[in-house]
Enzyme design. Structure first.
Site, PDB file in Angstrom:
ATOM      1  CE  LYS A  46      18.311  12.751  27.909  1.00  0.00           C
ATOM      2  NZ  LYS A  46      17.436  12.727  27.308  1.00  0.00           N
TER       3      LYS A  46
ATOM      4  CE1 TYR B 102      12.520  12.102  27.672  1.00  0.00           C
ATOM      5  CE2 TYR B 102      11.393   9.904  27.972  1.00  0.00           C
ATOM      6  CZ  TYR B 102      12.771  10.931  28.357  1.00  0.00           C
ATOM      7  OH  TYR B 102      13.687  10.209  28.931  1.00  0.00           O
TER       8      TYR B 102
HETATM    9  N1  GLN Z   1      20.882   7.650  26.303  1.00  0.00           N
HETATM   10  C1  GLN Z   1      19.475   7.487  25.724  1.00  0.00           C
HETATM   11  C2  GLN Z   1      19.432   8.232  24.334  1.00  0.00           C
HETATM   12  O1  GLN Z   1      20.040   9.028  24.190  1.00  0.00           O
HETATM   13  C3  GLN Z   1      18.647   8.370  27.005  1.00  0.00           C
HETATM   14  C4  GLN Z   1      17.057   8.213  26.251  1.00  0.00           C
HETATM   15  C5  GLN Z   1      16.127   8.055  27.543  1.00  0.00           C
HETATM   16  O2  GLN Z   1      16.519   7.454  28.587  1.00  0.00           O
HETATM   17  N2  GLN Z   1      15.077   8.594  27.187  1.00  0.00           N
HETATM   18  O3  GLN Z   1      18.692   7.668  23.621  1.00  0.00           O
END
Ligand code: GLN
Length: 307
Positions: free
Chosen positions: A66, A243
């Site tokens: 991301k 998060y």
């Molecule tokens: N591909 C994962 C999802 O969409 C990414 C989530 C993560 O790494 N926190 O759930």
């Protein structure tokens, strides 16, 4: 103390913690990864690299991707992007639906799933197709890392596509609010593919050096993003990169950083280096448990925190 000795010391100190935490099982293709692995790598501005443990073991970068997609979208849309994805910590789990409903389909930030899915949608529009968008994302990662061998694990991408119901729900909700331009399936396919890109800690640390240097890669000398945008990405990494555990990560580690459920974390030491850790067992917030501890030990031992 020499950096390589710091890494060896950390390796020894975290060894008793291996076995704590749980690997991500909601993506079945990730469930069988060995939870006892640990690796850590550093790349300095001059290209010098240090590594310890499984630092050359490739893993699914997941949400760390991301950072790259947000960089590309900021480059394409500049401040226009903030209409579609905000820049506040969410205080919620990475895949939460609740806030998105009462905030009318505008995700809090680009590092929770909803935000990254909107960013991906914006890239599919900008590059005019899902295939072209994915090719641009992958070639941007090649550029940042100086390594064109990096590729995607199609088995993981397919497994996410088959089981990613929450992401489907997030995309559907944003579509219903009008914050989505393309088809939700085509965008999710692209999103799952970039999450399923495979890198090792050494490559990851190398790839984030542009964020330690105001947007310009100090080795290739290429400007990948301007300095204002680099400052903004780093501030979001600090406040949103983990998060609902972003505050705890800032408190314990004190560096801009991004985690992924594959067990990786990257962190940026402005002006000096980028660091990556890999240890697949996660804490309750979906961040590498031993990886977070290793980075906390690193900034404590070296003083390389931004605070
Ligand atoms: N591909 C994962 C999802 O969409 C990414 C989530 C993560 O790494 N926190 O759930």
């Amino acid at each position: 103390m020499e950096l390589k000795d710091v890494l060896s010391e950390i390796h020894q100190e975290v060894a008793p913690l291996l076995g704590q935490g749980k690997v991500a099982t909601y993506i079945p293709a990730l469930a069988n990864v060995d939870p006892m692995q640990f690796g850590m790598a550093i790349t300095l501005n001059n290209g010098q690299q240090f590594g310890v443990g499984s630092y050359q073991t490739a893993f699914s970068i997941q949400s760390i991707s991301k950072v790259f997609t947000y960089t590309l979208a900021l480059r394409a849309y500049q401040d226009g992007l903030y209409k579609r994805v905000w820049r506040e910590p969410s205080g919620n789990p990475f895949n939460s639906l609740v806030q998105l409903e009462y905030e009318a389909g505008i995700p809090r930030n680009p590092f929770i799933n909803a935000g990254a899915i909107v960013v991906c949608d914006s890239l599919v529009s900008h590059f005019s197709s899902e295939t072209k968008a994915f090719d641009k994302i992958l070639s941007f990662i090649h550029e940042c890392s100086g390594d064109s061998n990096i590729t995607v694990d199609e088995v993981v991408a397919q497994s996410e596509m088959e089981h990613g119901y929450r992401n489907l729900a997030l995309a559907g909700l944003m579509k219903s609010f009008g914050n989505f331009d393309n088809g939700i399936i085509e965008v999710l396919k692209t999103y799952f593919k970039h999450c399923s890109i495979v890198m090792n800690a050494q490559q990851l640390s190398r790839s984030m050096l542009y964020l330690a240097n105001d947007g310009t890669d100090p080795i290739s000398k290429k400007q990948l993003i301007n300095s204002t945008q680099a400052k903004r990405i780093n501030s979001l990494l600090l406040t949103c990169g983990h998060y609902d555990a972003s505050g705890d990560f800032a408190f314990r580690v004190g560096l801009p950083g991004k985690s992924g459920v594959g067990g990786g974390i990257v962190a940026v030491v402005p002006g000096v280096m980028a660091i990556a850790v890999y240890s697949p067992a996660l804490n309750e917030s979906g961040n590498s448990l031993v990886g977070t501890k290793a980075l906390e030990l690193f900034t404590t031992k070296t003083g390389y925190s931004i605070f």
